[in-house]
Design a protein around this motif. Structure first.
Motif, PDB file in Angstrom:
ATOM      1  N   TYR A  77      10.367  13.262  -8.517  1.00 56.95           N
ATOM      2  CA  TYR A  77       9.156  12.456  -8.364  1.00 56.95           C
ATOM      3  C   TYR A  77       8.902  11.664  -9.640  1.00 56.95           C
ATOM      4  O   TYR A  77       8.980  12.217 -10.743  1.00 56.95           O
ATOM      5  CB  TYR A  77       8.000  13.415  -8.090  1.00 56.95           C
ATOM      6  CG  TYR A  77       6.633  12.803  -7.933  1.00 56.95           C
ATOM      7  CD1 TYR A  77       6.078  12.611  -6.674  1.00 56.95           C
ATOM      8  CD2 TYR A  77       5.866  12.454  -9.036  1.00 56.95           C
ATOM      9  CE1 TYR A  77       4.796  12.064  -6.531  1.00 56.95           C
ATOM     10  CE2 TYR A  77       4.595  11.917  -8.898  1.00 56.95           C
ATOM     11  CZ  TYR A  77       4.068  11.726  -7.649  1.00 56.95           C
ATOM     12  OH  TYR A  77       2.810  11.189  -7.514  1.00 56.95           O
ATOM     13  N   MET A  78       8.601  10.376  -9.491  1.00 63.53           N
ATOM     14  CA  MET A  78       8.265   9.550 -10.652  1.00 63.53           C
ATOM     15  C   MET A  78       6.938   8.833 -10.433  1.00 63.53           C
ATOM     16  O   MET A  78       6.719   8.225  -9.389  1.00 63.53           O
ATOM     17  CB  MET A  78       9.347   8.500 -10.894  1.00 63.53           C
ATOM     18  CG  MET A  78       8.921   7.474 -11.939  1.00 63.53           C
ATOM     19  SD  MET A  78      10.121   6.190 -12.172  1.00 63.53           S
ATOM     20  CE  MET A  78      11.267   7.066 -13.215  1.00 63.53           C
ATOM     21  N   ARG A  79       6.084   8.897 -11.440  1.00 61.98           N
ATOM     22  CA  ARG A  79       4.879   8.065 -11.453  1.00 61.98           C
ATOM     23  C   ARG A  79       5.208   6.848 -12.296  1.00 61.98           C
ATOM     24  O   ARG A  79       5.555   6.984 -13.475  1.00 61.98           O
ATOM     25  CB  ARG A  79       3.688   8.828 -12.038  1.00 61.98           C
ATOM     26  CG  ARG A  79       3.232   9.975 -11.158  1.00 61.98           C
ATOM     27  CD  ARG A  79       2.019  10.656 -11.734  1.00 61.98           C
ATOM     28  NE  ARG A  79       0.804   9.871 -11.579  1.00 61.98           N
ATOM     29  CZ  ARG A  79      -0.049  10.006 -10.572  1.00 61.98           C
ATOM     30  NH1 ARG A  79       0.173  10.906  -9.626  1.00 61.98           N
ATOM     31  NH2 ARG A  79      -1.127   9.255 -10.490  1.00 61.98           N
ATOM     32  N   LEU A  80       5.124   5.681 -11.693  1.00 61.09           N
ATOM     33  CA  LEU A  80       5.525   4.439 -12.337  1.00 61.09           C
ATOM     34  C   LEU A  80       4.265   3.628 -12.649  1.00 61.09           C
ATOM     35  O   LEU A  80       3.623   3.094 -11.732  1.00 61.09           O
ATOM     36  CB  LEU A  80       6.457   3.663 -11.386  1.00 61.09           C
ATOM     37  CG  LEU A  80       6.907   2.286 -11.822  1.00 61.09           C
ATOM     38  CD1 LEU A  80       7.735   2.348 -13.101  1.00 61.09           C
ATOM     39  CD2 LEU A  80       7.734   1.627 -10.702  1.00 61.09           C
ATOM     40  N   SER A  81       3.913   3.550 -13.935  1.00 65.65           N
ATOM     41  CA  SER A  81       2.738   2.761 -14.326  1.00 65.65           C
ATOM     42  C   SER A  81       3.178   1.314 -14.439  1.00 65.65           C
ATOM     43  O   SER A  81       3.993   0.963 -15.293  1.00 65.65           O
ATOM     44  CB  SER A  81       2.187   3.278 -15.665  1.00 65.65           C
ATOM     45  OG  SER A  81       1.119   2.459 -16.090  1.00 65.65           O
ATOM     46  N   VAL A  82       2.638   0.454 -13.574  1.00 68.98           N
ATOM     47  CA  VAL A  82       3.118  -0.937 -13.539  1.00 68.98           C
ATOM     48  C   VAL A  82       2.287  -1.858 -14.422  1.00 68.98           C
ATOM     49  O   VAL A  82       2.666  -3.014 -14.624  1.00 68.98           O
ATOM     50  CB  VAL A  82       3.186  -1.475 -12.084  1.00 68.98           C
ATOM     51  CG1 VAL A  82       4.196  -0.690 -11.268  1.00 68.98           C
ATOM     52  CG2 VAL A  82       1.809  -1.459 -11.420  1.00 68.98           C
ATOM     53  N   THR A  83       1.180  -1.370 -14.923  1.00 68.65           N
ATOM     54  CA  THR A  83       0.385  -2.131 -15.891  1.00 68.65           C
ATOM     55  C   THR A  83      -0.578  -1.187 -16.603  1.00 68.65           C
ATOM     56  O   THR A  83      -1.050  -0.210 -16.018  1.00 68.65           O
ATOM     57  CB  THR A  83      -0.425  -3.258 -15.215  1.00 68.65           C
ATOM     58  OG1 THR A  83      -1.204  -3.922 -16.219  1.00 68.65           O
ATOM     59  CG2 THR A  83      -1.361  -2.756 -14.125  1.00 68.65           C
ATOM     60  N   GLY A 132      -3.201   2.284 -15.445  1.00 70.65           N
ATOM     61  CA  GLY A 132      -4.027   1.124 -15.205  1.00 70.65           C
ATOM     62  C   GLY A 132      -4.262   0.930 -13.694  1.00 70.65           C
ATOM     63  O   GLY A 132      -4.126   1.862 -12.919  1.00 70.65           O
ATOM     64  N   GLU A 133      -4.658  -0.253 -13.378  1.00 68.43           N
ATOM     65  CA  GLU A 133      -4.905  -0.546 -11.975  1.00 68.43           C
ATOM     66  C   GLU A 133      -3.720  -1.342 -11.431  1.00 68.43           C
ATOM     67  O   GLU A 133      -3.568  -2.532 -11.745  1.00 68.43           O
ATOM     68  CB  GLU A 133      -6.229  -1.310 -11.818  1.00 68.43           C
ATOM     69  CG  GLU A 133      -6.542  -1.729 -10.408  1.00 68.43           C
ATOM     70  CD  GLU A 133      -6.317  -0.614  -9.379  1.00 68.43           C
ATOM     71  OE1 GLU A 133      -6.662   0.550  -9.621  1.00 68.43           O
ATOM     72  OE2 GLU A 133      -5.752  -0.931  -8.303  1.00 68.43           O
TER      73      GLU A 133
END
Ligand code: SAM
Ligand code: SF4
Length: 349
Positions: free
Chosen positions: A23-29, A84-85
């Motif tokens: 599982y990966m949480r990918l913060s895109v901003t 972030g959002e």
């Protein structure tokens, strides 16, 4: 193979404690349109519109897809887009389309504050996002605006409606429970979720960053949250909370089905009953840093390697080596003498 020869990369990411990373949480901003008290400061000292000028530019779409493809080829099957959002990222839809097409990816999900969902829920669903989590800490417009420092509850509720219409399954509502701030809203939140067929998760506050540390004075443990539900709905402690046996999503919440209300309630108790032994996740920041544990400060910079022209094989070897450094467990401490110096928006929760 003779001694000294390097064999092919393993097809699974297994850390030195035998845990397989799926599982990966990918913060895109790092950017966000809210400033929740427990997550972002009221003002950024070094940041300009949410961006820290001392950091390298965020990963492009192509760079993100290249790194994520390597992780998926190594066995990561669940990706959650976060921030972030995440809905502030302009190329979010093409990014979702590119990621959901990666061979081996089983599930693409997203965490959002819901504010931009009224217009983006349907396009996101059509771009391949299957499941969605929406943060909602209060059902009172004034309290909501205070907690988020200016957030508009009405528009977030419209966003939740838009997510239901768009057909995300499941939709989970996330509430960070803070004693003396929103804990009196626990029963109302259970009813709200039950009436709309949504899942609900109560989250214990975590001492991540200065903001997380500051909120620990309002920490409320999972046991007290469950007691509140029992007291309010008048249910017997030995019967009504049947643990839901089917795994729902890939997250660490412990779920209970509340009979009569038809709602599944999960509690994420990172502090009071940590779940590190079964941790299957890593985080990738918008700047391409691999974060091995939410509760530890170390990061492994993959983007500098990528931008320096490294081959896929070199990147893969770094990823495999980094996973071996994943710590056994977090170092959170409820008394806040220990806290983690990450900024939560860079990590994505
Ligand atoms: N902006 C999106 C949102 O709010 O859902 C995604 C990013 S946010 C960092 C992801 C999750 O982290 C949210 O559910 C938020 O409530 C949670 N979170 C942030 N800071 C936290 C803290 N100090 N303790 C516990 N949860 C936190
Ligand atoms: Fe923004 Fe989400 Fe953090 Fe709130 S919890 S400030 S919405 S990133």
């Amino acid at each position: 193979m003779t001694m000294g020869e390097v064999g092919p990369a393993p097809l699974a990411l297994i850390d030195s404690f035998g845990r397989t990373i799926r599982y990966m949480r990918l913060s895109v901003t790092d950017r966000c349109n809210f400033r929740c008290h427990y997550c972002r400061p009221a003002h950024d000292s070094v940041m300009c519109e949410g961006r820290d000028p001392s950091k390298q530019a965020a990963m492009s779409l192509a760079e993100t897809v290249r790194l994520v493809r390597l992780f998926v080829a190594l066995g990561v099957a669940h990706i959650r887009l976060t921030g972030g959002e995440p809905l502030l990222r302009r190329d979010l839809l093409p990014l979702a389309i590119a990621l959901q097409a990666l061979p081996g990816l089983e599930d693409l999900s997203l965490s959002t504050n819901g504010f931009l969902l009224p217009s983006l829920a349907l396009p996101l669903r059509q771009s391949g996002v299957q499941r969605i989590n929406i943060s909602l800490d209060s059902l009172d417009p004034d309290a909501f605006a205070t907690i988020t420092r200016g957030g508009d509850l009405k528009q977030v509720l419209q966003g939740i409606d838009a997510a239901v219409t768009a057909g995300f399954q499941p939709i989970k509502i996330n509430m960070v429970v803070m004693g003396g701030i929103n804990d009196h809203e626990i029963p109302a939140m259970v009813t709200f979720a039950g009436q709309r067929g949504l899942m609900l998760r109560f989250i214990e506050a975590m001492p991540v960053g200065n903001e997380g540390r500051a909120i620990m004075g309002h920490f409320m443990p999972a046991t007290v949250i469950m007691e509140r539900i029992q007291q309010h709905f008048g249910v017997r402690s030995d019967l009504p909370y049947q643990p839901v046996t089917e795994p729902i999503g890939a997250g660490p919440a412990r779920y209970h089905h509340i009979a009569g209300l038809g709602v599944d309630v999960g509690i994420i108790s990172a502090l009071s009953q940590h779940f590190c032994d079964s941790c299957n996740r890593v985080r990738l920041t918008a700047q391409g840093e691999l974060v091995l544990c939410l509760g530890r400060s170390n990061r492994v910079d993959l983007l500098t390697l990528l931008r320096g022209g490294s081959s896929d094989q070199v990147l893969r070897d770094h990823i495999v080596a980094a996973i071996r450094q994943k710590p056994r467990q977090h170092e959170f401490d409820r008394q806040s003498s220990q806290f983690v110096a990450h900024s939560m928006p860079s990590l994505g929760g």
